[in-house]
Design a protein around this motif. Structure first.
Motif, PDB file in Angstrom:
ATOM      1  N   SER A 173      -7.967   5.338  -9.732  1.00 56.41           N
ATOM      2  CA  SER A 173      -9.422   5.426  -9.597  1.00 56.41           C
ATOM      3  C   SER A 173     -10.014   6.257 -10.725  1.00 56.41           C
ATOM      4  CB  SER A 173      -9.804   6.062  -8.259  1.00 56.41           C
ATOM      5  OG  SER A 173      -9.450   5.224  -7.202  1.00 56.41           O
ATOM      6  N   HIS A 217       0.825  -1.210   0.000  1.00 52.97           N
ATOM      7  CA  HIS A 217       0.000   0.000   0.000  1.00 52.97           C
ATOM      8  C   HIS A 217       0.860   1.262   0.000  1.00 52.97           C
ATOM      9  CE1 HIS A 217       0.843  -0.682   4.272  1.00 52.97           C
ATOM     10  NE2 HIS A 217       0.701   0.627   4.410  1.00 52.97           N
ATOM     11  N   SER A 242      -3.178   5.638  -6.213  1.00 57.64           N
ATOM     12  CA  SER A 242      -4.574   5.214  -6.079  1.00 57.64           C
ATOM     13  C   SER A 242      -5.566   6.229  -6.654  1.00 57.64           C
ATOM     14  CB  SER A 242      -4.909   4.902  -4.627  1.00 57.64           C
ATOM     15  OG  SER A 242      -4.789   6.061  -3.837  1.00 57.64           O
TER      16      SER A 242
END
Length: 121
Positions: free
Chosen positions: A30, A19, A26
């Motif tokens: 997205s 992560h 991210s």
């Protein structure tokens, strides 16, 4: 097979704390995901009467679109309950108020007055 692969990827991701690496991307990922979905929908629905994608961004184009939706859905001569989330300056809200003066219609606008978080979608 597929389920075991998914479980393996999840465990690996957690153990290696990936992560920290992938989290940097991210928001961008997205956006790409939703742009991909929107592009697929637009291409699939090219024959819809009011599909004007792609086109130049112009806020004034929304009013003929609103009128078209009201006519298409039979909302011209009936009372409606109108909900708008994210009223901003209220131009669309005012337009709907002026277009539907039928007794029994109700109009409700909701806004945070602070906008969406900067990293939102």
């Amino acid at each position: 097979m597929k389920l075991s692969l998914i479980r393996f990827v999840k465990k690996t991701f957690i153990r290696l704390r990936l992560h920290k690496i992938f989290g940097l991307f991210s928001g961008f990922s997205s956006n790409l995901l939703y742009l991909t979905k929107m592009s697929a929908w637009v291409n699939k629905n090219r024959k819809i009467e009011y599909n004007d994608f792609p086109s130049k961004w112009d806020y004034k184009k929304r009013y003929p679109f609103y009128k078209w939706v009201m006519e298409k859905e039979g909302l011209i001569d009936i009372p409606v309950t109108y909900l708008e989330f994210g009223v901003a300056d209220g131009y669309s809200f005012k337009w709907f108020l002026n277009e539907n003066k039928k007794p029994g219609s109700s109009f409700h606008g909701f806004d945070t007055f602070t906008g969406l978080p900067e990293d939102f979608g």
